[in-house]
Write a protein that holds these residues in place. Structure first.
Motif: not given
Length: 828
Positions: A416, A420, A494, A579, A583, A614, A618
């Protein structure tokens, strides 16, 4: 992680105040508390009762403690002092070992099966083990107490013949072998549902045995290996069997319960509930008390003056001897980080962490001894850590707690961390995360789990306490962290973007933690009853009313955008945008940070799957705005409403965001070096399943029902507005004439399937929203879905089938057939 909060093994450092038991193993024979009740003892000459030496022979192996346990051959005997009859015990049944797949994989070693209070009673020549409940109470001095007892008669778990009297006739000897080798449902690991699912026929006593029985000054621990005949076991099907190792703990509770503290739903605490039939109210009065350790100041007068005072008995956690040396400093720091919060409550050195004692320092140390609380380090591939506690059901006093840390848990945090924060944080761009960073993560996880053991549940609203852009500030995050409490699931920052300087990426204690510990643990010396504490406790809450730093939200219900798991920042749309931008920066580098370094695809495959997760989180954060309802926990004495719908503007904007970021074709996720190296054909299906999950969630009955409520609340964005905006966005190619790609074709088919479900499938039970049943047939939901489908059908007939793209043309023709069958199901 909460869901689950009971663990294997016993340990407690806290010595119960109201017990006369001594701590030395050498003195355990006399370590029993006196009783205020006496019972006429049977004579040894009475029928069936033998002399002590006939039952407990010279070959017996004896273990003195709360009860003395004798093993004679293959039999186990309890020698129970007369002084402990009628005393309250807590009996906890947990899995010690279990087969793979039991309970669908959601049950782990250490999971609690049942907690119940029990008492030992003598009736004639038998000792009864009987359950006892405090869920219904009334003071013994009140006449209604007779009715409470008569209408809440508790069952007997087992009746034991008295085999012999103690040598000095001060107690009773019973044979417990058959009890622990029988299929007693109240202490079994197999519920009625599991027995049905696995077609369990019977317990095979020939393959069941007592693995161990140990007695400590305050508790008894027994392990049983139980084997059942089962036609369809969860694993090892050829054996036709299920074998379990169960741990049975029996803990002596204080003779005088701690004065409880009345719960207030505006501050988060685990609690116990009782029905008080002695209340003056015109109904049975439900009393709810928080779960907390007993902390009392050594010097009450100094405490009253506002000085920091040590408690009479601090909370102490010992490290498991199996804990790797390099991790010990972080674990101890994670425990003692709570000292600052307890100082806010007026206590110093209230919670301590210690290395495991050597045999020379404490020859009696045993993690199963309820006098010791231990942070257990478990050699397991499980990725988790849990922080349960055991509390007195009469008062909420926490008696003991074991924190479980599973060896592989840091791998989840490493992954993570990379996904993130890797876009902005150079330390995260590797599989070999620096030990300093890993240690900080472990420290904060231990702090989180200790928080649970102190009585604190998750507070998912705390992650919405801070303005989203403040999380990009180094000064702000270093001082306040990334959420107002460590008890949220706000694991990483994030939101921070490349170029943000000095930002904190890992969570930490926050202002809510100081506030909640002070509220639950501050000693109020002038209050002699729980009710006398309430005015002060309410005043503290109302002084913080309206301040997001001190608000509590459980995250249950899925309706409050401010109270969500894994989120950070007040503005969920802005936070998810930040976020998602990060990503999109990480995805193209994932191959270089993993497979290119290891010459192996295992980590790459694992991280790519987690990256999809993830992205899905979001999306889910923003989706909660649509049909969202903010929940502000208030009492009638406070102004305002508990429930307030998200504004029309924010709901519409959130749907626009979802149509852009969740339901378009995510080309950025298609990294050829990843998808073409980790599976032969799964990219399209992986995306489809995630997108459809959120589509179905948006079109859930509960969310649509909340949108219908917007009409009466004058919000201005109702169920028709949402469905029309969603449908227009999902089928935008029909209006523009563009070809429809494979991701969108899948999504559009899923939309039609969901529409069919809402129109033509009656749920097995009425849908619920905020606890109220929703009748789909009599709601606007089916009218809206039908009307919008007719509108879509007309548009597809008008323009959709003219596409020059052959796959698009076939897809539109198929959609028209599907819509016709949905609107006319009798033609199927």
């Amino acid at each position: 992680m909460l869901k689950l909060y009971k663990t294997l093994g016993w340990a407690a450092l806290v010595v119960l105040t109201h017990s006369a038991c001594t701590s030395s193993k050498a003195t355990k024979k006399s370590g029993t508390a006196p009783s205020t009740e006496t019972t006429a003892r049977p004579k040894s000459s009475e029928s069936g009762i033998k002399s002590y030496s006939q039952v407990i022979t010279k070959d017996a192996k004896s273990d003195p403690g709360l009860f003395t346990i004798h093993k004679v051959g293959e039999k186990y005997f309890y020698e129970i002092p007369d002084t402990l009859l009628q005393r309250d015990f807590l009996w906890i049944t947990r899995f010690a070992e279990l087969p793979a797949g039991l309970g669908g994989g959601y049950v782990n070693a250490g999971s609690s099966v049942n907690e119940q209070m029990v008492v030992w009673q003598r009736v004639d020549n038998k000792l009864l083990l009987r359950t006892k409940s405090y869920s219904a109470t009334a003071a013994d001095s009140l006449p209604i107490s007779l009715s409470v007892k008569a209408n809440n008669y508790q069952p007997t778990l087992y009746a034991f013949d008295i085999a012999a009297l103690s040598r000095d006739s001060s107690g009773y000897v019973i044979d417990v072998t058959k009890f622990f080798l029988s299929d007693v449902k109240a202490i079994s690991g197999l519920s009625a549902n599991l027995r049905r699912d696995y077609k369990v026929n019977r317990l095979d006593e020939s393959r069941s045995f007592i693995a161990s029985a140990k007695s400590f000054p305050m508790n008894i621990e027994v392990r049983q290996e139980m084997t059942y005949d089962a036609s369809e076991p969860p694993s090892n099907s050829a054996t036709g069997s299920i074998s379990l190792v169960m741990n049975q703990s029996m803990v002596l509770l204080p003779k005088v319960p701690m004065m409880p503290r009345i719960d207030d739903y505006r501050v988060g605490y685990f609690n116990i509930r009782q029905i008080d039939y002695g209340s003056e109210a015109l109904k049975a009065d439900e009393k709810t008390y928080i779960r907390r350790w007993r902390l009392e100041p050594k010097d009450v007068e100094a405490y009253k003056r506002g000085e920091l005072v040590e408690p009479v008995k601090p909370i102490v956690y010992y490290l498991d001897p199996a804990t790797p040396m390099k991790l010990r400093p972080y674990i101890k720091a994670g425990v003692e980080q709570w000292q600052k919060a307890f100082e806010t409550a007026g206590f110093k050195n209230a919670i301590l962490a210690k290395d495991p004692p050597t045999p020379q320092e404490d020859p009696d140390f045993n993690p199963e001894d309820v006098r010791y609380s231990v942070i257990r380090y478990v050699a397991s591939t499980t990725r988790n850590a849990v922080g349960p506690s055991v509390s007195d059901p009469r008062s909420g006093e926490i008696i003991e707690s074991d924190i479980i840390w599973y060896h592989n848990h840091l791998r989840s945090y490493r992954n993570r961390y990379l996904l993130e924060t890797g876009a902005a944080n150079p330390n995260a761009r590797t599989l070999n995360t620096p030990m300093e960073d890993l240690g900080e993560m472990m420290l904060e996880v231990i702090t989180h789990e200790i928080g649970h053991a102190l009585g604190l549940p998750h507070n998912m609203m705390a992650s919405a306490a801070y303005p989203t852009d403040s999380l990009r500030s180094g000064k702000f995050t270093q001082e306040y962290g990334i959420a107002a409490t460590i008890m949220d699931y706000a694991r990483y920052n994030y939101v921070a973007q490349p170029g943000d300087k000095g930002v904190r990426y890992v969570r930490q204690l926050g202002p809510y933690d100081h506030y909640s510990i002070n509220w639950g643990y501050r000693y109020l010396p002038n209050a002699k009853t729980p009710e006398q504490e309430v005015p002060t406790l309410s005043k503290w809450i109302e002084e913080k009313s309206g301040n997001p730093l001190y608000q509590f939200g459980s995250g249950n219900g899925g309706h409050d955008p401010y109270s969500q798991t894994e989120g950070i920042g007040r503005d969920v749309v802005k936070a998810s945008t930040y976020g998602l931008n990060n990503l999109k920066r990480v995805a193209p580098q994932l191959y270089n940070w993993t497979a290119a370094q290891t010459n192996d695809y295992e980590d790459l495959s694992e991280l790519y799957d987690e990256l999809l997760g993830v992205w899905s989180r979001y999306i889910g954060h923003v989706a909660t705005n649509v049909g969202g309802v903010y929940e502000n926990r208030l009492k009638p004495s406070q102004p305002g409403y508990i429930y307030t719908a998200v504004s029309s503007k924010d709901q519409k904007a959130s749907m626009d965001w979802l149509l852009t970021h969740a339901f378009t074709s995510p080309e950025w996720l298609h990294q050829a070096k990843i998808s073409r190296n980790i599976n032969p054909a799964n990219q399209v299906e992986s995306i489809r399943s995630l997108q459809v999950r959120h589509l179905d969630n948006l079109l859930s009955s509960a969310r649509l029902a909340r949108l219908m409520e917007n009409d009466v609340n004058k919000v201005g964005y109702n169920v028709l507005d949402m469905v029309r905006q969603l449908q227009n966005g999902l089928w935008s190619e029909v209006y523009t004439g563009k070809p429809i790609d494979i991701y969108r074709r899948n999504l559009q088919k899923a939309y039609l399937e969901r529409a069919n479900y809402l129109l033509n499938v009656d749920p097995p039970q009425p849908a619920r929203t905020f606890g109220a049943q929703l009748n789909l047939n009599q709601s606007d939901i089916r009218s809206v879905i039908r009307g919008e489908l007719v509108r879509l059908q007309k548009q597809l007939r008008s323009t959709g089938s003219r596409s020059k793209n052959e796959l698009t043309k076939y897809h539109v023709e198929d959609a028209l057939v599907r819509i016709n069958l949905i609107l006319n199901p009798e033609k199927k």
